[in-house]
Design a protein around this motif. Structure first.
Motif, PDB file in Angstrom:
ATOM      1  N   VAL A 295       0.838  -1.195   0.000  1.00 13.41           N
ATOM      2  CA  VAL A 295       0.000   0.000   0.000  1.00 13.41           C
ATOM      3  C   VAL A 295       0.880   1.254   0.000  1.00 13.41           C
ATOM      4  O   VAL A 295       0.629   2.206  -0.765  1.00 13.41           O
ATOM      5  CB  VAL A 295      -0.983  -0.011   1.184  1.00 13.41           C
TER       6      VAL A 295
ATOM      7  N   PRO B 152      -4.424  -5.273  -0.398  1.00 15.99           N
ATOM      8  CA  PRO B 152      -3.534  -6.273  -0.978  1.00 15.99           C
ATOM      9  C   PRO B 152      -3.857  -7.693  -0.494  1.00 15.99           C
ATOM     10  O   PRO B 152      -4.370  -7.884   0.598  1.00 15.99           O
ATOM     11  CB  PRO B 152      -2.149  -5.847  -0.490  1.00 15.99           C
TER      12      PRO B 152
ATOM     13  N   VAL C 148      -6.474   2.550  -3.614  1.00 11.53           N
ATOM     14  CA  VAL C 148      -6.472   1.090  -3.637  1.00 11.53           C
ATOM     15  C   VAL C 148      -7.908   0.628  -3.811  1.00 11.53           C
ATOM     16  O   VAL C 148      -8.798   1.033  -3.073  1.00 11.53           O
ATOM     17  CB  VAL C 148      -5.845   0.509  -2.349  1.00 11.53           C
TER      18      VAL C 148
ATOM     19  N   VAL D  86       2.191   1.915  -3.503  1.00 10.80           N
ATOM     20  CA  VAL D  86       1.230   2.562  -4.397  1.00 10.80           C
ATOM     21  C   VAL D  86       1.283   4.074  -4.216  1.00 10.80           C
ATOM     22  O   VAL D  86       1.381   4.834  -5.184  1.00 10.80           O
ATOM     23  CB  VAL D  86      -0.215   2.055  -4.152  1.00 10.80           C
TER      24      VAL D  86
ATOM     25  N   LEU E 216      -2.471  -6.360  -5.662  1.00 14.78           N
ATOM     26  CA  LEU E 216      -3.567  -5.435  -5.374  1.00 14.78           C
ATOM     27  C   LEU E 216      -3.967  -4.745  -6.660  1.00 14.78           C
ATOM     28  O   LEU E 216      -3.251  -4.769  -7.659  1.00 14.78           O
ATOM     29  CB  LEU E 216      -3.235  -4.448  -4.258  1.00 14.78           C
TER      30      LEU E 216
ATOM     31  N   HIS F 272      -3.906   8.233  -6.589  1.00 16.07           N
ATOM     32  CA  HIS F 272      -4.181   6.804  -6.543  1.00 16.07           C
ATOM     33  C   HIS F 272      -5.169   6.462  -5.440  1.00 16.07           C
ATOM     34  O   HIS F 272      -5.242   7.166  -4.435  1.00 16.07           O
ATOM     35  CB  HIS F 272      -2.882   6.033  -6.268  1.00 16.07           C
TER      36      HIS F 272
ATOM     37  N   PHE G 172      -5.360  -0.978  -8.072  1.00 14.37           N
ATOM     38  CA  PHE G 172      -5.547   0.426  -7.734  1.00 14.37           C
ATOM     39  C   PHE G 172      -6.083   1.178  -8.942  1.00 14.37           C
ATOM     40  O   PHE G 172      -5.954   0.728 -10.083  1.00 14.37           O
ATOM     41  CB  PHE G 172      -4.253   1.071  -7.216  1.00 14.37           C
TER      42      PHE G 172
END
Length: 160
Positions: A12, A85, A81, A15, A98, A79, A100
């Protein structure tokens, strides 16, 4: 903390390492991602189909050289999510996946996309590091993500 949770948290954070806001300092891959990628491993293979040339990098530095020019020219990148994940973790290797969404804004407009990312992590003396990456992106219709990244972000169309 168990390895699965560590990897989930890292993925995370990875990302959101790609976030850019107007006025940010120039994008520096190694500064941002030095704690994520294994910059010394000969086993690195990194791929993202959003790269127009669809290159496979065999070093983290080489991967950074793919993305630095484009990210330095961006107005912003935001971004969220969407799923995950999802992690499988052992003591020395782990894999995480994951999905996104992102809005990439350039001076001439924006692109909305949904990306599925899969990372393989290896435990090193310095912590978990990415040694494999595969990202598959789908460009979404213009405006799909309007309002998805919080108040105050302009809705930008891909149309000129």
């Amino acid at each position: 903390m168990n390895p699965g949770q560590v990897i989930a948290d890292l993925h995370v954070r990875w990302v959101f390492g790609w976030e850019r806001d107007e006025g940010d300092p120039p994008f520096d891959f190694r500064r941002i991602f030095g704690g994520f990628y294994d910059f010394g491993s000969p086993d690195v293979r990194l791929y993202d189909d959003f790269d127009p040339e669809q290159r496979v990098a065999t070093t983290a530095a080489g991967y950074g050289s793919i993305w630095e020019p484009g990210f330095r020219g961006m107005v912003s990148a935001h971004h969220a999510v969407d799923d995950g994940p999802h992690v499988i973790a052992g003591q020395e290797l782990a894999a995480s996946t994951l999905t996104f969404t992102a809005r990439i804004t350039l001076p001439d407009g924006a692109t909305d996309l949904r990306t599925t990312t899969s990372l393989v992590w290896r435990r090193t003396p310095d912590g978990w590091r990415i040694v494999r990456e595969h990202n598959s992106s789908k460009v979404l219709p213009a405006g799909t993500l309007d309002g998805a990244f919080g108040a105050g972000l302009p809705a930008v169309s891909q149309e000129a």
